[in-house]
Scaffold this motif. Structure first.
Motif, PDB file in Angstrom:
ATOM      1  N   THR A 155      73.434  33.546  62.479  1.00 42.51           N
ATOM      2  CA  THR A 155      74.936  34.300  61.842  1.00 42.51           C
ATOM      3  C   THR A 155      74.402  35.838  62.264  1.00 42.51           C
ATOM      4  OG1 THR A 155      74.754  33.328  60.066  1.00 42.51           O
ATOM      5  CG2 THR A 155      75.682  32.048  61.183  1.00 42.51           C
ATOM      6  N   GLN A 200      73.475  37.854  63.916  1.00 37.43           N
ATOM      7  CA  GLN A 200      73.607  38.727  64.998  1.00 37.43           C
ATOM      8  C   GLN A 200      75.382  38.377  65.320  1.00 37.43           C
ATOM      9  OE1 GLN A 200      70.990  37.010  67.713  1.00 37.43           O
ATOM     10  NE2 GLN A 200      69.062  37.045  66.380  1.00 37.43           N
ATOM     11  N   LEU A 201      75.530  37.281  65.944  1.00 41.47           N
ATOM     12  CA  LEU A 201      77.105  37.165  65.927  1.00 41.47           C
ATOM     13  C   LEU A 201      77.794  36.237  64.529  1.00 41.47           C
ATOM     14  CD1 LEU A 201      76.650  35.336  69.753  1.00 41.47           C
ATOM     15  CD2 LEU A 201      77.405  37.925  69.183  1.00 41.47           C
ATOM     16  N   ARG A 238      75.183  28.618  67.616  1.00 42.86           N
ATOM     17  CA  ARG A 238      74.646  29.241  68.665  1.00 42.86           C
ATOM     18  C   ARG A 238      73.527  29.896  68.753  1.00 42.86           C
ATOM     19  NH1 ARG A 238      74.735  27.051  73.449  1.00 42.86           N
ATOM     20  NH2 ARG A 238      74.567  28.565  74.205  1.00 42.86           N
ATOM     21  N   THR A 239      73.812  30.224  67.973  1.00 40.08           N
ATOM     22  CA  THR A 239      73.019  32.306  67.880  1.00 40.08           C
ATOM     23  C   THR A 239      73.005  32.179  65.911  1.00 40.08           C
ATOM     24  OG1 THR A 239      73.993  33.171  69.855  1.00 40.08           O
ATOM     25  CG2 THR A 239      73.496  34.650  68.273  1.00 40.08           C
ATOM     26  N   ARG A 272      79.679  40.177  68.020  1.00 35.09           N
ATOM     27  CA  ARG A 272      78.078  41.202  67.842  1.00 35.09           C
ATOM     28  C   ARG A 272      78.499  41.381  66.383  1.00 35.09           C
ATOM     29  NH1 ARG A 272      77.361  42.194  72.899  1.00 35.09           N
ATOM     30  NH2 ARG A 272      78.202  45.265  72.594  1.00 35.09           N
TER      31      ARG A 272
END
Length: 271
Positions: free
Chosen positions: A194, A196-197, A191-192, A256
């Motif tokens: 890697t 970043q999260l 979804r985001t 995060r």
């Protein structure tokens, strides 16, 4: 060329093709989940001439695994001629790392009533080739052929096919082979980004309605993140001949990257 080599009745050595995506110095957990299923089925076959079929595999991931030999111990919690509950533990250096509880059920002829409302997905040849190594390191993702159509980040239809056996020189069931791959679903449609999260899964539970037949394993995957660090990857698993054969879920710990010191240091995601 295989994911594991058997050293003795209970001990297996991983090869470089098992190295993981979050940390290539550790094992990707997917092959270990298949190895546990293989150990349960192998143990069960030694106890009965008419084996039951694996209906549910529920794994809890207690920690990470280095690329070193592991041991599997199997215990029958509820024996029976038509229903059996089995517990299996995969350990490294005496420390339990993954536990499996598996229900095995007697097979009956219900072909005349087979079916359901789960939607089908396009065939592998209708979906473009995608290389997970574009975003993930490690040997495991490089050992798997992937075709993917991503509707949006966190929502994709994929077909995956391992290019090598689970255990060198051993016959492995189609069910164990499938269970040794489907953990990859969590990384097929992030979804985001890697960087970043991070969002490793702490478990995987698969409920089966049929034994897969083909080489390709279809994954209809949706990833959901909540507002407090919880996440869920939900996947309907498909076979090219039978259609939907299982549903798998994975609970995620979503953080995060800057809040995960071990990741900043290039280490483990889980203690």
């Amino acid at each position: 060329m295989a994911y594991f080599e058997r050293l003795d009745a209970a001990t297996f050595r991983p090869t470089e093709h098992v190295s993981g995506g979050w940390n290539p110095r550790e094992q990707h957990i997917a092959p270990a989940l298949g190895l546990l299923a293989h150990a349960v089925e192998t143990d069960h076959a030694t106890r009965t001439p008419d084996p039951l079929q694996l209906a549910r595999a529920s794994y809890d991931i207690l920690g990470t695994l280095p690329l070193e030999p592991v041991r599997i111990d199997v215990e029958v919690l509820r024996p029976g001629r038509t229903i059996e509950l089995v517990h299996a533990t995969l350990s490294h250096a005496g420390r339990p790392a993954v536990v499996l509880r598996a229900w095995l059920l007697r097979g009956y002829d219900t072909a005349a009533h087979a079916g359901g409302a789960l939607p089908t997905i396009p065939d592998p040849n209708e979906i473009p080739v995608w290389d997970p190594a574009d975003i993930w390191p490690g040997g495991f993702v490089r050992s798997v052929e992937v075709r993917r159509h991503q509707h949006e980040p966190g929502r994709a239809v994929s077909w995956v096919r391992p290019t090598m056996p689970l255990v060198r020189d051993e016959s492995v069931s189609a069910t164990a082979r499938m269970l040794g791959v489907i953990d990859i679903a969590n990384g097929l449609t992030p979804r985001t980004p890697t960087d970043q999260l991070v969002f490793p899964n702490v478990d995987l539970t698969a409920h089966l309605v049929a034994t897969p037949r083909g080489d390709w394993i279809g994954l209809d995957t949706t990833v959901t993140f909540g507002p407090t660090g919880l996440g869920l990857t939900h996947t309907t698993v498909h076979d090219t001949t039978l259609g939907p054969v299982a549903v798998a879920t994975q609970a995620l710990t979503v953080r995060r990257r800057a809040e995960t010191p071990a990741v900043r240091a290039g280490g483990s995601l889980l203690p």
